[in-house]
Design a protein around this motif. Sequence first.
Motif, PDB file in Angstrom:
ATOM      1  N   VAL A  33     -34.626   5.935 -25.112  1.00  0.00           N
ATOM      2  CA  VAL A  33     -34.887   4.736 -25.898  1.00  0.00           C
ATOM      3  C   VAL A  33     -35.508   3.642 -25.041  1.00  0.00           C
ATOM      4  CG1 VAL A  33     -32.631   3.673 -25.516  1.00  0.00           C
ATOM      5  CG2 VAL A  33     -33.836   3.258 -27.675  1.00  0.00           C
ATOM      6  N   SER A  34     -35.340   3.716 -23.730  1.00  0.00           N
ATOM      7  CA  SER A  34     -35.917   2.724 -22.823  1.00  0.00           C
ATOM      8  C   SER A  34     -37.375   2.996 -22.481  1.00  0.00           C
ATOM      9  CB  SER A  34     -35.100   2.661 -21.524  1.00  0.00           C
ATOM     10  OG  SER A  34     -33.784   2.237 -21.766  1.00  0.00           O
ATOM     11  N   ASN A  35     -37.946   4.017 -23.063  1.00  0.00           N
ATOM     12  CA  ASN A  35     -39.340   4.355 -22.764  1.00  0.00           C
ATOM     13  C   ASN A  35     -40.273   3.289 -23.332  1.00  0.00           C
ATOM     14  OD1 ASN A  35     -41.215   6.207 -21.601  1.00  0.00           O
ATOM     15  ND2 ASN A  35     -41.805   6.850 -23.668  1.00  0.00           N
ATOM     16  N   GLN A  36     -41.054   2.684 -22.458  1.00  0.00           N
ATOM     17  CA  GLN A  36     -42.045   1.720 -22.899  1.00  0.00           C
ATOM     18  C   GLN A  36     -43.221   2.441 -23.552  1.00  0.00           C
ATOM     19  OE1 GLN A  36     -41.577  -1.502 -22.707  1.00  0.00           O
ATOM     20  NE2 GLN A  36     -40.019  -1.797 -21.123  1.00  0.00           N
ATOM     21  N   VAL A  37     -44.019   1.715 -24.342  1.00  0.00           N
ATOM     22  CA  VAL A  37     -45.229   2.292 -24.914  1.00  0.00           C
ATOM     23  C   VAL A  37     -46.110   2.803 -23.782  1.00  0.00           C
ATOM     24  CG1 VAL A  37     -47.328   1.792 -26.206  1.00  0.00           C
ATOM     25  CG2 VAL A  37     -45.145   0.848 -26.970  1.00  0.00           C
TER      26      VAL A  37
END
Length: 501
Positions: free
Chosen positions: A273-277
Motif C-alpha cells: 500500500v506504500s507503493n508510490q505511483v
Amino acid sequence: MDTSQHASPRTWAVAGLLATLAGLAVGHLVAALTAPRAAPLSALSDTVVAIVPLEVAHWFIDLVGTLDKPLLVIGLAVTVALLGGGIGRLWRTRPWLARAAVVAFAAVGAIAAVTRPGLGAAAAIPSLLAGAVVLVALQWWAARDAERTVTGRRGFLAAVGGVAAAAFGASWWATRIGPAAIEADRDQLVLPEPDAPAMEPGPVADFETEGLSSYITPNGDFYRIDTAITVPRIDVDGWSLRVHGMVDTERTYTMDDLLGRELIERDITLCCVSNQVGGDLVGNARWLGVSLAALLAESGVDPAADQLVSRSSDGWTAGSPTDLVFDGRDAMIAIGMNGQPLPVDHGWPARLVIPGLYGYVSATKWLTELELTTFDSYDAYWITRGWSTPRPIKTQSRIDTPRSKASAGTVAVAGVAWAQHRGISAVELRIDDGDWQPCELSDVATGDTWRQWLYEWNAPEGEHTLTVRATDGDGAVQTSEVQGVIPDGATGLHSVTVTVS
C-alpha cells in the motif's frame, strides 16, 4: 620503566566506546544463538517503531523509503556507542555514577526485549550480559589506568577491540552459517509437485524488452516491506499454525500437515500500500501452498466472523475480510515461491497470500496464527496507525523503459500494469499532449497478475513527456486524480520525461 600520567578524558572515552561495542557484540552473539530478535539493538529498534508517533513514522518513511529500518538501527548503534564514550569519561571522575548509568541502559535494553511480542523473560539475557561486559571491561581499564602504564592501556584497547570484532563476527556466522542458521532446514525441504499447477500465461507473457520488469520477479529482486528489524528465524520442526477464534473447532497444523494436503500453485502479484505511483514495491511470483478457504472450513467458521486476523511469529497482525477468502479467489497459505521453499526474508516457513488485497491487510509473513473475529472487535497493526480497513488494490501502471534518455528512431516504451483480481484489459500511452495510443499487451492466465505492455514509439529529437494509464478488467480507467499512499494507496498517472538525441 613504562610509566605515564593518568589517561586523558579522550582516552577514557575511547575505552568506554570500545567497552560498549564489546558488550553489544557479546549481547548480539548470545541473541544469535538463542533469539535473534532479543539482540540489544534489535529490541531497542523494535521498541522505537512501536512507540514513535504516527506522524513521525510517516515523515521518516516518506523521507528515506525502504531505508527506514537500516537507518534506525544504525542511528541507535551510533547513539549507544556515543553514550558508551560518555560513560567512559564519566567513570574517570565518578565511577559509581558511571556504573549506575551502565546498569540503567542494560535494564532499558532488557525491558525492551522482554516486552516484544513472542519473547519471554529469557530475552533480557543479551542486554544484561552486554551491560555486564561493559562493567567488567571498564573496571579492568580503570585498573590499567591506575597502574599508569602505556603498555597496559594499549593491551586493554587491543583486547577489548578484539573481543568486539570476534563477537560480531561470530554472531554473523551463527545466524548465517552456524548453529543458529535456518537455511540448512530450508534447503532440506523438498517441495512436492503441485496437485493443481498454475495456468501458463501463454507464449507472450514476457516481451523480454531491455529494462522491462520480467513477468516473474526473481526471489532476490522481490520487494520486501515489513516491520521486522530482525527477520524471524523459525525452526520448522517446532513451527505450527493455529486456527482459532469464532470457529467450531480449534485446530493446529504442522509443516508436515501442510505438505500432506492438496497443494495449489498460482501466479499472483503482490503490492504494498506504500507503493508510490511508478514505484517498485510490487512483484509477481509463482506461489505454492494450500487453499486458505479449504483449511479454514475444516474448523467450521462462524458466519458472523467477518475478519480473519493473521499473526506472525513476531506479533505483527493483518486483518482480511473473511468473505474474500471464501469468494473463490486463490487465497493460500504459501510455502513455496518460484519453485523454492519460501525465502527467510519472505516468510519462511509459511505466509499468507490473498489476491486483490494490499499486503498490509493480507500478506502476513512468518505466519503462526489465524483467528476468526470481527472488524468491530479488533483492529490490526496498521489500522491502529491511521491506515484504512481493507480496500481493493487500485489500478496502476508504470513505465519501466525508457526512464530518462533515448536515441532518435524507434524506441520501445514498455512497463507493467496491475489491478489484481480484476485484471488489465487495456493500456494506453500519451506522448506530450497528444492523444492516448493503445499499447500491445502480454499474455496472462488470470487477473491476479500484473501485465506487461509495449508501445513502439517513433521518437523525434527533443524533450518529451510520456504518460501511461490502464483500464482494469471491469472497464474502469485508471484515475488521474493524485492521492498519497495514506490511507489506502496512491493514485495518479505515472509520467517520465525523456530526452531524445
